[in-house]
Design an enzyme around this catalytic site. Sequence first.
Site, PDB file in Angstrom:
ATOM      1  N   ALA A  97       0.928  -1.293   0.033  1.00 22.62           N
ATOM      2  CA  ALA A  97      -0.120  -0.028  -0.078  1.00 22.62           C
ATOM      3  C   ALA A  97       0.885   1.074  -0.052  1.00 22.62           C
ATOM      4  O   ALA A  97       2.021   1.089   0.334  1.00 22.62           O
ATOM      5  CB  ALA A  97      -0.966   0.060   1.188  1.00 22.62           C
ATOM      6  N   MET A  98       0.347   2.419  -0.333  1.00 30.64           N
ATOM      7  CA  MET A  98       1.194   3.686  -0.359  1.00 30.64           C
ATOM      8  C   MET A  98       0.276   4.692   0.207  1.00 30.64           C
ATOM      9  O   MET A  98      -1.038   4.934  -0.186  1.00 30.64           O
ATOM     10  CB  MET A  98       1.435   4.047  -1.903  1.00 30.64           C
ATOM     11  CG  MET A  98       1.998   5.257  -1.875  1.00 30.64           C
ATOM     12  SD  MET A  98       3.610   5.469  -0.993  1.00 30.64           S
ATOM     13  CE  MET A  98       3.645   6.990  -0.722  1.00 30.64           C
ATOM     14  N   GLU A  99       0.829   5.576   1.257  1.00 32.27           N
ATOM     15  CA  GLU A  99      -0.146   6.501   2.021  1.00 32.27           C
ATOM     16  C   GLU A  99      -0.195   7.766   1.358  1.00 32.27           C
ATOM     17  O   GLU A  99      -0.433   8.730   2.280  1.00 32.27           O
ATOM     18  CB  GLU A  99       0.946   6.669   3.451  1.00 32.27           C
ATOM     19  CG  GLU A  99       1.929   7.607   3.179  1.00 32.27           C
ATOM     20  CD  GLU A  99       3.516   6.674   3.162  1.00 32.27           C
ATOM     21  OE1 GLU A  99       3.377   5.554   2.665  1.00 32.27           O
ATOM     22  OE2 GLU A  99       4.532   7.362   3.150  1.00 32.27           O
ATOM     23  N   ASN A 100      -0.079   7.940   0.126  1.00 26.35           N
ATOM     24  CA  ASN A 100      -0.445   9.328  -0.523  1.00 26.35           C
ATOM     25  C   ASN A 100      -1.556   9.865   0.166  1.00 26.35           C
ATOM     26  O   ASN A 100      -2.649   9.380   0.632  1.00 26.35           O
ATOM     27  CB  ASN A 100      -1.047   8.960  -2.030  1.00 26.35           C
ATOM     28  CG  ASN A 100      -0.180   8.019  -2.782  1.00 26.35           C
ATOM     29  OD1 ASN A 100       1.057   8.119  -2.991  1.00 26.35           O
ATOM     30  ND2 ASN A 100      -0.747   6.985  -3.267  1.00 26.35           N
TER      31      ASN A 100
ATOM     32  N   HIS B  58      -1.196   1.220   9.378  1.00 27.77           N
ATOM     33  CA  HIS B  58      -0.071   1.810   9.416  1.00 27.77           C
ATOM     34  C   HIS B  58      -0.247   3.122   8.175  1.00 27.77           C
ATOM     35  O   HIS B  58       0.309   4.045   8.373  1.00 27.77           O
ATOM     36  CB  HIS B  58       0.842   0.637   8.266  1.00 27.77           C
ATOM     37  CG  HIS B  58       2.156   1.380   7.851  1.00 27.77           C
ATOM     38  ND1 HIS B  58       3.370   0.901   8.428  1.00 27.77           N
ATOM     39  CD2 HIS B  58       2.611   1.872   6.812  1.00 27.77           C
ATOM     40  CE1 HIS B  58       4.425   1.218   7.743  1.00 27.77           C
ATOM     41  NE2 HIS B  58       3.838   1.986   6.713  1.00 27.77           N
ATOM     42  N   GLU B  59      -0.965   2.947   7.302  1.00 27.90           N
ATOM     43  CA  GLU B  59      -1.169   3.932   6.067  1.00 27.90           C
ATOM     44  C   GLU B  59      -1.917   5.214   6.767  1.00 27.90           C
ATOM     45  O   GLU B  59      -1.514   6.329   6.406  1.00 27.90           O
ATOM     46  CB  GLU B  59      -1.920   3.480   5.059  1.00 27.90           C
ATOM     47  CG  GLU B  59      -1.341   2.280   4.000  1.00 27.90           C
ATOM     48  CD  GLU B  59       0.339   2.205   3.891  1.00 27.90           C
ATOM     49  OE1 GLU B  59       0.605   3.502   3.539  1.00 27.90           O
ATOM     50  OE2 GLU B  59       0.985   1.426   3.842  1.00 27.90           O
TER      51      GLU B  59
ATOM     52  N   HIS C 282       0.374   7.045   8.704  1.00 25.89           N
ATOM     53  CA  HIS C 282       1.322   8.086   7.784  1.00 25.89           C
ATOM     54  C   HIS C 282       0.633   9.407   7.423  1.00 25.89           C
ATOM     55  O   HIS C 282       1.335  10.391   7.237  1.00 25.89           O
ATOM     56  CB  HIS C 282       1.602   7.216   6.599  1.00 25.89           C
ATOM     57  CG  HIS C 282       2.725   6.479   6.483  1.00 25.89           C
ATOM     58  ND1 HIS C 282       3.985   6.950   7.091  1.00 25.89           N
ATOM     59  CD2 HIS C 282       2.908   5.268   6.092  1.00 25.89           C
ATOM     60  CE1 HIS C 282       5.091   5.962   6.803  1.00 25.89           C
ATOM     61  NE2 HIS C 282       4.312   4.965   6.144  1.00 25.89           N
TER      62      HIS C 282
ATOM     63  N   GLU D 202       8.577   5.468   8.813  1.00 31.59           N
ATOM     64  CA  GLU D 202       8.101   4.169   8.695  1.00 31.59           C
ATOM     65  C   GLU D 202       8.151   3.384  10.175  1.00 31.59           C
ATOM     66  O   GLU D 202       7.333   2.723  10.407  1.00 31.59           O
ATOM     67  CB  GLU D 202       9.109   3.458   7.700  1.00 31.59           C
ATOM     68  CG  GLU D 202       9.203   3.896   6.288  1.00 31.59           C
ATOM     69  CD  GLU D 202       7.745   3.832   5.828  1.00 31.59           C
ATOM     70  OE1 GLU D 202       6.594   3.269   6.094  1.00 31.59           O
ATOM     71  OE2 GLU D 202       7.361   4.556   4.761  1.00 31.59           O
TER      72      GLU D 202
HETATM   73 ZN   LIG Z   1       5.017   3.206   5.356  1.00 31.32          ZN
END
Ligand SMILES: [Zn+2]
Length: 1176
Positions: free
Chosen positions: A553-556, A591-592, A595, A614
């Site tokens: 996943a990516m936290e954009n 987690h995301e 962020h 992180e």
């Molecule tokens: Zn992360």
Amino acid sequence: MEGGYVNEAIISYTNPKLQIPLMASAIYAPTTTSTSPTAGTPTSATAATSQNASASLSSPAGPSSSPGSAPAGAGGGPLQGFVAKLRNFKFQDTKNIRKRFHFDYISKDRFLGGQLKTKNGQKYVFNGPPSGVYVSKACLIIAAFITVLALLFTIVITYFVTRQGFPPKEATPSCITNDHHDVNATPIQTAGWVSMNSPPPLDGATPTPTPTPTTTTSKATTTTATLATPTSTEADEIKLVDPKVGDIPVVVTPIEEIEDNTTKPTNRPLKLYEGWRPLHYSLIIEPSAETSSSNGSLTIEIERDVTKVTSWEPIVLDVHNVSISNVRVIRALPTKPGSVNEEQELEFDSDYGEDNATFVIGLDKALAGENQLRLMLSLDFISQVTDTLQGVYKTSYTNPDTNKEEWMISTQFSPIDARRAFPCFDRPDMKANFSISIVRSLQYKMALSNMPKSHTSRYRKGYVRDDFLITPKMPTYLVAFIVSNMQDSRFATLDSEMTPRVEIWSRPPFMDMTHYAYKMVRKFLPYYEDFFGVKNKLPKIDLVSVPDFGFAAMENWGLITFRDSALLVPEDLELASSSEHMQYVAQIIAHELAHQWFGNLVTPKGWDDLWLKEGFACYMSYKALEHSHPEFQIMDTLTMLEFKESMEHDADNTSHSISFDVKSTNDVRRIFDPISYSKGTILLRMLNSIVGDVAFRAATRDLLKKYAYGNMDRDDLWAILTHHGHKEGTLPQDLSVKQIMDSWITQPGYPVVNVERRGADLVLSQERYLLPSKNSADQSSWFIPITFETDELHKGDNIPTHWMRSQDENELIIGNVFTHNSNSDNVIYLNLNRQGYYRVNYDMTSWLALKKNFSTLPRITRAQLLDDALHLSQAEYLTYDIPLTFLMELFDAVDDELLWSAAKPGLNYLIYNLKREPAYETFRAFMKFIVRPAFDHYGLNEPDNESHLQLKHRALVAYFACKFNYDRCTQVAQVKFREWMRDAKKNPIKPNLKSVIYCTSLAEGSSPEWYFAYKQYKTTTSASEKEEILTSLGCTTKPWLLSKYLNMTINPTSGILKQDGALAFRAVASNAIGHEIAFDFLQGNIKEIAEYYGDGFSTLSEMIKSLTIYMNKDYHKHQLLDLAATCRKLGLKAVESAINLAMEQVNNNIYWRSHSYHSLKNFLEGIVSEFQINIF
Ligand SMILES: [Zn+2]
């Protein structure tokens, strides 16, 4: 008890010398005739004759605990031979051997059935649930005859068929899996198709447009980088319509005409250009899956920044495969009151920088004298839409309604791929506001970006433009957009009154798999807002499930992207996910979301401190889960899982410090490894324990408030933590967090704390844990927080009472820990709750006391002891008798799921290094013996309404049981799988047991099982199910299938997504038969693999790393050197570090094999022989 099941252990125990003929008659001949078939009570003569010895084995307070009693240790009796063997293996303390080997702990109620017979003929019958088939004497002869035949047949088959285990399914989520896999990146080639240096197309045959930036000193205020004149007729079709500034140049570029050089090797130095900073980007972009390119225009408001350099510097934009045109630099003239702003276009020089990695604009130096110089830089650009899951990329899926392939556009800009999408200041400390507009064809129904959409307007025929609200200040790596036909799950409509607005987007078949994720978001958001004392800043959060996505996943900010399996949880019973998978999804979402504060609102200044965001996101995800799901006992999981991930990567000589000087693009990608994620998590948790919960929370709140929308570095965090630690009185006044943490942050590795008793005192020393063996020349030392408990002293919290100061002398003496000098029976254990990042090695007295009192120790301590002992032996700090002794606790600790999970990493290491060695036979027999009671207790039938932990535990027990070929497990697994094969629409296998049952059945089966599984892979709509099957496809022992499978990973029509390539490869490479096939495949296809996967997610590096699992012989080194040479020849520099790491691992394995193998083998043979454990 399964019908017709023959208890093989009993057979062998009763017939140690002539196994084959007697085994036949032993279907209960000598023992069951004298053993009560139902009650399992030892009514037999066997039991009676063995009374003496069985007493010694069955009573916890037996002779071994009172040295000198008849059957004890060296004193003769049934264990005599065993003891003699042990003596040969350098036991120092024969009196305690029996304690170590747990004999005095095998009690009647713990041993769940079975018998032992020693060499002098004495038998021990252990009570427990009855197992086996009981027959009358009349049936015996017939049964014996049939069994002889059956067994002979089995032996013949066993002889010819090499049984293979299955690769461990590393599905357990750790923080490394969260939003980045290990990106030990493959470097990407520099501006391939914009390269000024690229050779002209040959005789016009290859219509490669080479946009050549024309460098001019422009009086006309515009420097235009135009596309080179194509030399072919096809290229004549390329049309560039010069748009007005702010509009988008429409370029029709056939996909095949763009030369993709992305796989060419490069590892660019990462230069930081100072002198200018961005304030606001206005970006209009039209990404096109059809042309594989994006056309766009960009205006950046920039400001001269003299805080770092005062010299007059050019404006340097980062680019990668981006062609720039129509550049203008405009300056707003000072405004007179009441008049309209006037603009002045400036003259400038511009050019692509070295390797076409930058675009450099030089302005007249005369401007240097001006204070607070602000400019507008505008340009048009053409960038690539890749299919390597980085930058702006395209991915496709099949629409189930139309059965047609549909494309979608997604983005992945972290860490350094925003520069592939548009020219920018691509680094975390260059934060700016973004106004983003997306132009899309009407065939795509939706576009999303970080902020809510403000306006949609007609752009040109068939196209619309979506404008989004201005973002807060943020770095480029968080910019994101999606153009697709995804559908929302209507959560935002249903919960319209809630802020922020949360929506989940997916393809139509998956819309009802989003409820779990939504529930989690709504649980975690209020927790974080409360914990941080800061409200979520954006008005909306979209979560999108992207069909092919390199990371988990990516936290954009405001637009979090996921791979399917990290977001979707099917609710349909047939497709239901395992508990482990649900925990994984919950943790990734946590987690995301963390962020959104750590990373997005407050961003680390430089790449070298990236671990902070992180580490925080990981650690906070554990805290959030602990809050929302206390029954998961997730903090205990952390002590095993994150320690495993981190310590495994931090034990080599080549490990890097968590904060290291990032010098190149490769370094940036390399940061996203377990050292950043797991070590970061562990260090922050250690800090939390040092300053206490109150100070830790206050410090995070302060940090978020103080640096909101800005950047910070670790020293900022240390200062705030020190302040609160002192205020709370938890941190000694003479200590600062920086003093403590510098030793953990700036050097690689981690310590072993050695514990020695001196009278009533304790003497502690430290050394670095190093593989393959400890190295006294290594002078690393750490500032170590010490906590301990004894049976006389229970501490109650985790705040350290003593410190090993790294600059001090080697020893720390803690006085009067015990009340008496004779304290050998007293326990002491350090590092409570494993709060500190270190292992503990005790002196022999302490190990034995811990062993003796094992069942009374805290849960985490028990797990810690087993894990530490296994790894201390791996690196020769301990001999293998200690960990084997602790492993035997599993026999008894049937329900201790943390102890079982602690055993997994150390056991997997042994499995891999023994699997192709003769000693595997005894090791497997030993482990099967240990695992059997737990498996007999749990089995492969999952009752309803079991707790999360029990479900996970049952799966782990089954994993070991089938892995060590316990036939009850392997047979039932196959029965269940065949049941599924009979009716593919009705899968009878419970979610938690899928991974073990699939893998076992494919390992034991052949083509029909394999093709059935592959078909299910293609048809299932569940992403987690797909991953289960992908892993199990690598479990087959049929070489041709393994080879076929590997070839499918580079065939786009196979249905195996690029995101899963490394997973599939690893599944084959961790199969003892598949390993060499995997090596051949990689060696033979490396160029193709590199081109197919690109450089963003280090798929190739991951593959290389998984190759070393079975490599432990000298010739393996040469194989690896050959591979390295091939890589060098192909210029694949990015995999260099992976190869170096692999080489080190192979060397470690070779060392282990030459140093530890034989002693372990002897210990194992001693146990197996003494207990007459059947080796089949
Ligand atoms: Zn992360």
